[in-house]
Motif scaffolding. Structure first.
Motif, PDB file in Angstrom:
ATOM      1  N   ALA A 146    -102.279 -26.868 -67.418  1.00  0.00           N
ATOM      2  CA  ALA A 146    -101.906 -25.967 -68.507  1.00  0.00           C
ATOM      3  C   ALA A 146    -102.688 -24.674 -68.378  1.00  0.00           C
ATOM      4  N   VAL A 147    -101.991 -23.574 -68.529  1.00  0.00           N
ATOM      5  CA  VAL A 147    -102.604 -22.255 -68.375  1.00  0.00           C
ATOM      6  C   VAL A 147    -102.579 -21.541 -69.723  1.00  0.00           C
ATOM      7  N   PRO A 148    -103.731 -21.080 -70.205  1.00  0.00           N
ATOM      8  CA  PRO A 148    -103.726 -20.370 -71.489  1.00  0.00           C
ATOM      9  C   PRO A 148    -102.977 -19.050 -71.389  1.00  0.00           C
ATOM     10  N   GLU A 149    -102.326 -18.705 -72.470  1.00  0.00           N
ATOM     11  CA  GLU A 149    -101.654 -17.428 -72.518  1.00  0.00           C
ATOM     12  C   GLU A 149    -102.718 -16.323 -72.509  1.00  0.00           C
ATOM     13  N   PRO A 150    -102.560 -15.284 -71.684  1.00  0.00           N
ATOM     14  CA  PRO A 150    -103.568 -14.201 -71.646  1.00  0.00           C
ATOM     15  C   PRO A 150    -103.791 -13.621 -73.035  1.00  0.00           C
ATOM     16  N   ASP A 151    -105.071 -13.382 -73.371  1.00  0.00           N
ATOM     17  CA  ASP A 151    -105.375 -12.873 -74.710  1.00  0.00           C
ATOM     18  C   ASP A 151    -105.415 -11.356 -74.777  1.00  0.00           C
ATOM     19  N   SER A 152    -105.010 -10.712 -73.679  1.00  0.00           N
ATOM     20  CA  SER A 152    -104.915  -9.251 -73.665  1.00  0.00           C
ATOM     21  C   SER A 152    -103.726  -8.858 -72.804  1.00  0.00           C
ATOM     22  N   PRO A 153    -103.210  -7.648 -72.951  1.00  0.00           N
ATOM     23  CA  PRO A 153    -102.045  -7.242 -72.165  1.00  0.00           C
ATOM     24  C   PRO A 153    -102.296  -7.375 -70.666  1.00  0.00           C
TER      25      PRO A 153
ATOM     26  N   VAL B 151    -106.526  -1.548 -43.182  1.00  0.00           N
ATOM     27  CA  VAL B 151    -106.306  -1.860 -44.600  1.00  0.00           C
ATOM     28  C   VAL B 151    -107.659  -1.963 -45.292  1.00  0.00           C
ATOM     29  N   ARG B 152    -107.898  -1.079 -46.256  1.00  0.00           N
ATOM     30  CA  ARG B 152    -109.124  -1.146 -47.045  1.00  0.00           C
ATOM     31  C   ARG B 152    -108.963  -2.222 -48.122  1.00  0.00           C
ATOM     32  N   ALA B 153    -109.885  -3.195 -48.141  1.00  0.00           N
ATOM     33  CA  ALA B 153    -109.764  -4.302 -49.098  1.00  0.00           C
ATOM     34  C   ALA B 153    -111.138  -4.806 -49.474  1.00  0.00           C
ATOM     35  N   GLU B 154    -111.205  -5.453 -50.639  1.00  0.00           N
ATOM     36  CA  GLU B 154    -112.428  -6.106 -51.077  1.00  0.00           C
ATOM     37  C   GLU B 154    -112.065  -7.435 -51.732  1.00  0.00           C
ATOM     38  N   LEU B 155    -112.984  -8.379 -51.647  1.00  0.00           N
ATOM     39  CA  LEU B 155    -112.765  -9.714 -52.214  1.00  0.00           C
ATOM     40  C   LEU B 155    -113.639  -9.890 -53.443  1.00  0.00           C
ATOM     41  N   HIS B 156    -113.001 -10.268 -54.556  1.00  0.00           N
ATOM     42  CA  HIS B 156    -113.728 -10.596 -55.782  1.00  0.00           C
ATOM     43  C   HIS B 156    -113.704 -12.121 -55.939  1.00  0.00           C
ATOM     44  N   ALA B 157    -114.881 -12.738 -55.936  1.00  0.00           N
ATOM     45  CA  ALA B 157    -114.999 -14.196 -56.010  1.00  0.00           C
ATOM     46  C   ALA B 157    -115.651 -14.586 -57.326  1.00  0.00           C
ATOM     47  N   VAL B 158    -115.030 -15.539 -58.029  1.00  0.00           N
ATOM     48  CA  VAL B 158    -115.534 -15.987 -59.329  1.00  0.00           C
ATOM     49  C   VAL B 158    -115.769 -17.491 -59.261  1.00  0.00           C
ATOM     50  N   GLY B 159    -116.982 -17.919 -59.583  1.00  0.00           N
ATOM     51  CA  GLY B 159    -117.311 -19.341 -59.578  1.00  0.00           C
ATOM     52  C   GLY B 159    -118.732 -19.561 -59.118  1.00  0.00           C
ATOM     53  N   ASP B 160    -119.290 -20.738 -59.475  1.00  0.00           N
ATOM     54  CA  ASP B 160    -120.663 -21.019 -59.061  1.00  0.00           C
ATOM     55  C   ASP B 160    -120.836 -22.439 -58.530  1.00  0.00           C
ATOM     56  N   LYS B 161    -119.719 -23.128 -58.278  1.00  0.00           N
ATOM     57  CA  LYS B 161    -119.806 -24.499 -57.759  1.00  0.00           C
ATOM     58  C   LYS B 161    -119.586 -24.468 -56.250  1.00  0.00           C
ATOM     59  N   ILE B 162    -120.675 -24.609 -55.480  1.00  0.00           N
ATOM     60  CA  ILE B 162    -120.594 -24.644 -54.023  1.00  0.00           C
ATOM     61  C   ILE B 162    -120.793 -26.088 -53.572  1.00  0.00           C
ATOM     62  N   HIS B 163    -119.791 -26.657 -52.930  1.00  0.00           N
ATOM     63  CA  HIS B 163    -119.853 -28.054 -52.539  1.00  0.00           C
ATOM     64  C   HIS B 163    -120.942 -28.307 -51.504  1.00  0.00           C
ATOM     65  N   ASP B 164    -121.604 -29.434 -51.681  1.00  0.00           N
ATOM     66  CA  ASP B 164    -122.531 -29.934 -50.660  1.00  0.00           C
ATOM     67  C   ASP B 164    -121.769 -31.010 -49.896  1.00  0.00           C
ATOM     68  N   ASP B 165    -121.147 -30.631 -48.782  1.00  0.00           N
ATOM     69  CA  ASP B 165    -120.240 -31.508 -48.048  1.00  0.00           C
ATOM     70  C   ASP B 165    -120.962 -32.115 -46.851  1.00  0.00           C
ATOM     71  N   PRO B 166    -121.172 -33.450 -46.848  1.00  0.00           N
ATOM     72  CA  PRO B 166    -121.880 -34.085 -45.728  1.00  0.00           C
ATOM     73  C   PRO B 166    -121.217 -33.833 -44.382  1.00  0.00           C
TER      74      PRO B 166
ATOM     75  N   PRO C 257    -116.828 -17.825 -68.032  1.00  0.00           N
ATOM     76  CA  PRO C 257    -115.865 -18.547 -68.871  1.00  0.00           C
ATOM     77  C   PRO C 257    -114.450 -18.329 -68.340  1.00  0.00           C
ATOM     78  N   ARG C 258    -113.591 -19.274 -68.630  1.00  0.00           N
ATOM     79  CA  ARG C 258    -112.239 -19.209 -68.075  1.00  0.00           C
ATOM     80  C   ARG C 258    -111.542 -17.905 -68.456  1.00  0.00           C
ATOM     81  N   GLU C 259    -111.707 -17.494 -69.704  1.00  0.00           N
ATOM     82  CA  GLU C 259    -111.037 -16.279 -70.163  1.00  0.00           C
ATOM     83  C   GLU C 259    -111.553 -15.046 -69.419  1.00  0.00           C
ATOM     84  N   GLU C 260    -112.878 -15.006 -69.154  1.00  0.00           N
ATOM     85  CA  GLU C 260    -113.443 -13.869 -68.428  1.00  0.00           C
ATOM     86  C   GLU C 260    -113.004 -13.900 -66.967  1.00  0.00           C
ATOM     87  N   ALA C 261    -112.928 -15.102 -66.393  1.00  0.00           N
ATOM     88  CA  ALA C 261    -112.449 -15.219 -65.006  1.00  0.00           C
ATOM     89  C   ALA C 261    -111.019 -14.698 -64.903  1.00  0.00           C
ATOM     90  N   MET C 262    -110.189 -15.002 -65.889  1.00  0.00           N
ATOM     91  CA  MET C 262    -108.817 -14.519 -65.864  1.00  0.00           C
ATOM     92  C   MET C 262    -108.776 -13.003 -66.076  1.00  0.00           C
TER      93      MET C 262
END
Length: 727
Positions: free
Chosen positions: A183-190, A230-245, A271-276
């Motif tokens: 389920a995806v929340p409806e955006p709270d801003s335009p 192509v000029r581009a930049e990556l915006h990454a949101v999150g703080d869970k980095i897996h520790d994969d054996p 927060p989810r809303e800020e990430a969106m």
């Protein structure tokens, strides 16, 4: 749902870290609140950030339970709950305030709760971490999932494919599986229009960082795109980095790449809303993963979130994504989904505005089907079905209405029996006869003396016995099918002790009256039920050219006439095939003992082996409860019998939007629309062959509407309920 339900929600997930499973817990609570439930969310881990739980604070009826902070488990320290501890906490919370439903996520957790046995019949289990291939589905896994299915009230499946897989391997899951997609929340801003991309072009990724999610290669995209101008930049949101054996260096490499790679901006956990909000200010979402995940039966939450923001997404070409976005979606990563392929897909999005716009529209349209409001409506419908209102006549009683169900074969009553058991004000007991004429007389006598109303399935020896042992003041209802009329039992029934005889069709009601001479006032018609909600599923590719037959024994089911239809169709077009879902006739001893039956099937099987038009065109599928998933592959359901009392197969097919095709067995036109009835196999084949793709779909939708209006489980259950409580 006449009362406010109490729900407990627990996921084996840490809500301090934002990923799809943690977001599931938040959105489930939000949807349950909108559906009108009082909801307690129990946390697995001590609270270190309120990013996911703070938005729940003001929701109606929602309470967040913090076991560590509230000292619910002495000696817990500040470690996350184990499944054993979680089960203990949930049981204690339930003892203090009983819940109506317990919503759980995590296979190990659900298995522990089931084993402890405190929530039998109240579990709504959300399962994604189950074996998703035949090779992984071991006997041990099947046994565990079977125990979970038996103990659960509902099984929540993220996708149709996952539901079908579970039903195929675990028959006990059939009828309990319901869809519960992200389920995806409806955006709270335009939402920005994204008509003019930023310079540099902004890519965005939100969620966990893990090897299979290609998050480390993603950090190289800005540099590789620069090599292509192509000029581009990556915006990454999150703080869970897996520790994969399996990738021991991944965690440090990922953290370093996020911190120091030119063109990469790491926004950390949000927060989810800020990430969106951050994603909405970008130009292209990244959902590209390792090919090892292409067979996944899950749906990507981030793709839907990006779509809700009007963002196009670069992602792998998989069957699930094609079903969601279409085979011609322009931003699939081609080939083996390598880094060069991903660079090419992103470059196309930059250089081809029309492709980018089409992709954005597809993603937006897909996300519109998965809003939080849509999730709330699904929950409300499922809860209404699971917790129906008490009938007015029962609600006024001083004690529950005692309903006894008796018979040797209750398969045609199964879902009605489930419904009776969920109705407030009804106390239901079953006298299950182990064979047609074998039972425990003491148990039957006890039920007859206890019940206010007894329903006997089949007018056989059980009906005879209960008609002769009816308690004064009780009511007796007998349901008569077809085969009983040719036996001696109706003549042995004490009809004066019977309040109502139920037939499943008008034709057999007339035959019953003519055969028995019973009073007309005692014979009525209630049709068979069809679980239209469970059977209503999207058709698989190629279904239009596949006939289906359900049950081919005894010989009066006339598989030979079904082969006539198939042969006539294949003479026109070799794409036609027939799938048969049935036990083989030799598994029914009372059929296989008859020489004429064996001769019939011998001729049929020889014909399939020797006819050039039939060779390789007939598939026999295992008999089982997974009819709903089987019907996804079937476009037309045949009924070629010599006679039937109702014949459920074409009705079940209609509920799946398959086109029914019947031969004119006696009474067929009083149950089914005459447009579906054909004079002979050749006429039937011609009618089916004339349906083009649009005509087939239109006919299927008409059939689906008809069966919902006439035979839906909801409607038939209502008629039965009125019959039970009207005395």
């Amino acid at each position: 749902m006449s009362r406010t339900l109490n729900a407990l929600v627990y996921g084996d997930v840490d809500l301090n870290l934002i990923d799809g499973s943690a977001v599931w817990a938040q959105s489930t609570v939000q949807a349950l609140s909108r559906a009108g439930c009082r909801t307690r969310l129990v946390l697995k881990a001590p609270v270190r950030t309120g990013r996911l739980i703070d938005p729940l604070a003001g929701l109606p009826g929602v309470t967040v339970v913090r076991p560590y902070e509230e000292r619910l488990l002495p000696g817990q320290a500040d470690r996350p709950l184990s499944p054993v501890q979680a089960s203990q906490v949930l049981a204690e919370l339930d003892a203090d305030e009983p819940c109506d439903l317990l919503v759980l996520r995590g296979r190990r957790l659900v298995g522990r709760v089931v084993a402890d046995g405190d929530f039998e019949g109240r579990i709504w289990a959300y399962l994604t971490d189950i074996p998703q291939s035949a090779a992984e589905m071991t006997e041990g896994a099947r046994a565990e999932l079977t125990r979970i299915a038996q103990a659960s009230q509902r099984l929540l499946c993220q996708t149709e494919e996952l539901r079908c897989l579970l039903e195929t391997w675990v028959p006990q899951a059939c009828g309990k599986c319901v869809l519960s997609p992200p389920a995806v929340p409806e955006p709270d801003s335009p939402v920005p229009e994204h008509e003019r991309p930023h310079d540099p072009f902004r890519l965005v990724y939100t969620g966990k960082f893990a090897p299979l999610w290609n998050t480390l290669p993603m950090t190289r995209l800005p540099a590789l795109l620069a090599e292509r101008g192509v000029r581009a930049e990556l915006h990454a949101v999150g703080d869970k980095i897996h520790d994969d054996p399996r990738h021991p260096d991944f965690q440090s490499a990922m953290a370093r790449a996020l911190a120091v790679t030119p063109g990469v901006e790491h926004h950390g956990g949000q927060p989810r809303e800020e990430a969106m909000r951050l994603a909405a200010d970008c130009d292209l979402g990244l959902g590209w993963r390792e090919p090892a995940l292409d067979a996944s039966l899950e749906l990507s939450t981030k793709v839907l979130e990006f779509g809700a923001l009007g963002l196009p997404v670069v992602l792998n070409r998989t069957p699930a994504h094609e079903a969601l976005l279409g085979a011609d979606y322009p931003l699939y990563v081609p080939g083996r989904a390598g880094l060069d392929d991903a660079v090419e897909a992103v470059a196309r999005a930059v250089r081809e505005p029309e492709a980018r716009r089409l992709a954005a529209d597809r993603c937006r349209d897909a996300a519109a089907r998965y809003t939080l409001q849509a999730a709330a409506e699904r929950w409300r419908a499922q809860l209404d079905q699971a917790f129906p209102e008490a009938p007015a006549a029962v609600a006024a009683r001083t004690r529950p209405l005692r309903v006894g169900i008796a018979g040797h074969d209750l398969k045609f009553l199964s879902r009605l029996l489930d419904h009776f058991r969920t109705l407030p004000g009804l106390d239901v007991r079953v006298d299950a006869w182990p064979a047609l004429a074998r039972h425990d007389p003491a148990a039957s006598r006890e039920l007859a003396d206890w019940a206010d109303v007894v329903v006997v399935e089949w007018c056989g020896p059980a009906a005879v016995w209960y008609s002769r042992h009816k308690r004064q003041g009780s009511r007796l209802i007998i349901r008569l099918h077809r085969f009983e009329l040719d036996a001696e039992w109706p003549g042995q029934v004490d009809i004066d002790a019977v309040d109502q005889v139920i037939c499943v069709s008008s034709y057999y009601a007339r035959r019953t009256l003519a055969h028995t001479g019973w009073p007309e006032s005692k014979v009525t018609v209630i049709p068979n039920w069809v679980d239209t909600d469970q059977l209503d599923r999207p058709k698989a590719p190629g279904a239009r050219f596949r006939l289906g037959m359900i049950g081919i024994a005894p010989s009066r089911k006339r598989l030979d006439l079904g082969l006539d239809v198939l042969q006539a169709l294949r003479a026109r077009d070799r794409r036609w095939h027939l799938s048969v879902k049935s036990k083989p006739p030799w598994e029914y001893w009372w059929i296989w003992n008859k020489p004429e039956e064996r001769a019939h099937y011998d001729a049929v099987l020889r014909r399939m082996q020797t006819s050039p038009l039939l060779e390789g065109a007939v598939v026999f599928d295992e008999f089982g409860a997974d009819v709903a998933s089987w019907l996804r592959r079937v476009g037309h359901v045949l009924s070629t019998s010599d006679d039937e009392s109702f014949h459920l197969a074409p009705a079940e097919g209609m509920a799946s939007a398959a086109v029914p095709a019947l031969l004119p067995w006696p009474g067929a036109d009083e149950i089914y629309d005459r447009r579906w009835i054909h004079q002979d196999p050749e006429t039937m084949a011609s009618a089916l062959a004339e349906l083009d793709e649009d005509g087939w779909r239109d006919a299927g939708q008409l059939a689906r509407t008809q069966v919902r209006e006439q035979f839906s489980l909801h409607r038939v259950a209502r008629d039965w309920t009125e019959l039970l409580v009207s005395g």
